[in-house]
Design an enzyme around this catalytic site. Sequence first.
Site, PDB file in Angstrom:
ATOM      1  N   LYS A  23       0.845  -1.205   0.000  1.00 14.92           N
ATOM      2  CA  LYS A  23       0.000   0.000   0.000  1.00 14.92           C
ATOM      3  C   LYS A  23       0.875   1.247   0.000  1.00 14.92           C
ATOM      4  O   LYS A  23       0.623   2.200  -0.738  1.00 14.92           O
ATOM      5  CB  LYS A  23      -0.930  -0.014   1.225  1.00 14.92           C
ATOM      6  CG  LYS A  23      -2.067  -1.011   1.077  1.00 14.92           C
ATOM      7  CD  LYS A  23      -2.820  -1.266   2.371  1.00 14.92           C
ATOM      8  CE  LYS A  23      -3.849  -2.381   2.178  1.00 14.92           C
ATOM      9  NZ  LYS A  23      -4.482  -2.833   3.421  1.00 14.92           N
ATOM     10  N   GLN A  42      -4.392  -1.599   9.654  1.00 17.69           N
ATOM     11  CA  GLN A  42      -4.347  -2.921   9.010  1.00 17.69           C
ATOM     12  C   GLN A  42      -4.966  -3.980   9.931  1.00 17.69           C
ATOM     13  O   GLN A  42      -4.573  -4.111  11.094  1.00 17.69           O
ATOM     14  CB  GLN A  42      -2.886  -3.285   8.676  1.00 17.69           C
ATOM     15  CG  GLN A  42      -2.724  -4.578   7.921  1.00 17.69           C
ATOM     16  CD  GLN A  42      -3.343  -4.557   6.525  1.00 17.69           C
ATOM     17  OE1 GLN A  42      -3.227  -3.584   5.785  1.00 17.69           O
ATOM     18  NE2 GLN A  42      -4.021  -5.632   6.174  1.00 17.69           N
ATOM     19  N   ASP A 100     -11.033   3.132   4.478  1.00 15.48           N
ATOM     20  CA  ASP A 100     -11.421   1.727   4.310  1.00 15.48           C
ATOM     21  C   ASP A 100     -12.944   1.580   4.258  1.00 15.48           C
ATOM     22  O   ASP A 100     -13.465   0.540   3.891  1.00 15.48           O
ATOM     23  CB  ASP A 100     -10.885   0.883   5.485  1.00 15.48           C
ATOM     24  CG  ASP A 100      -9.601   0.152   5.122  1.00 15.48           C
ATOM     25  OD1 ASP A 100      -9.388  -0.102   3.923  1.00 15.48           O
ATOM     26  OD2 ASP A 100      -8.823  -0.153   6.042  1.00 15.48           O
TER      27      ASP A 100
END
Length: 302
Positions: free
Chosen positions: A60, A104, A127
């Site tokens: 990422k 994460q 997200d």
Amino acid sequence: MLSVYTKTIVKILDGKKIAEEIKLELKAEILEMGKNGMTPGLAVVLVGSDPASRIYVANKKRNCEEVGIKSASYELAENISQSKLMELISRLNDDENIHGILVQLPLPKHIETQKIIEAIDPRKDVDCFHPENAGRLLIGQSARNASRGDADGPRFLPCTPGGILELLKRSNIEVAGKDCVIVGRSNIVGKPLAALLINAGATVTVCHSRTRNLKEKTLRAEILIVATGKAGLISADMVQPGSAVIDVGINRMADGKLVGDVDFENVKNVASAISPVPGGVGPMTIAMLLKNTITAARNLSS
Ligand code: NDP
């Protein structure tokens, strides 16, 4: 009625190539933003040393750099306390140079994941896991309000489901009116994807581990999307000839090879289109994360 299906050449849905195209578009957008003194910033928070999570985070960050997003990474010890993690989130919420916050998952067992998700400023929740954003996604945006310019729709689309829709769109696979079957009902993939597809006009069936006679359901799919984490769950006899198959699963085999949830080699002889693993949904997920970070930067500065 006898149905005769003539097999044509299967279309491989090249997520890697499409993601590269999207990244070029985003890079140009960021250059334009730079002229107004704005650089999108993404904070990536990693707790512990799970090898798969480390790879995802590094990937990422590399993608952020490629398009010109400034990424700041926070690598925290496995035993960090919930309150210390909350403190970091609160600091990032207040940081004007940070427009997106990504924690994460999975987090270690002693951390209450939902509390952490809910601590993120929904405007920075790239997200799209915060309940406010998940709710907005479910409600969707009515055509009437959209035409009036009312901002009642979702701020962002969650990265994997949004990436799947973009993959279908850019491969000219129409969703409206189609029978779509999703295998998997997680909060990250299956459930938000069902909402997105319904909002896009599809008729959606969601299957899971308690579904009886899975094959009967998958055979009905004009678009079949599989997100279970079970290698080879979907065999060729479970796929309607001529359908489009999207494989979300990522499974690492004993020999180190990555495979999806679909028996690619045999299903590609039945489907009209299929996404590979790797190189299908994975790169699209990252492209959507970059896109969401730019959207967040624009929204926060307007
Ligand atoms: P979860 O483990 O959270 O959910 C898996 C889902 O699959 C559950 O709903 C489960 O049902 C269902 N399931 C499991 N076994 C079966 C079965 N035999 N028949 C039918 N349904 C079954 O996983 P995620 O949604 O987080 O991820 C799924 C896969 O997608 C993983 O391989 C993951 O690595 C991958 N992934 C890939 C991404 C990408 O960018 N390419 C992004 C996110 C995930 P139940 O709810 O009843 O337990």
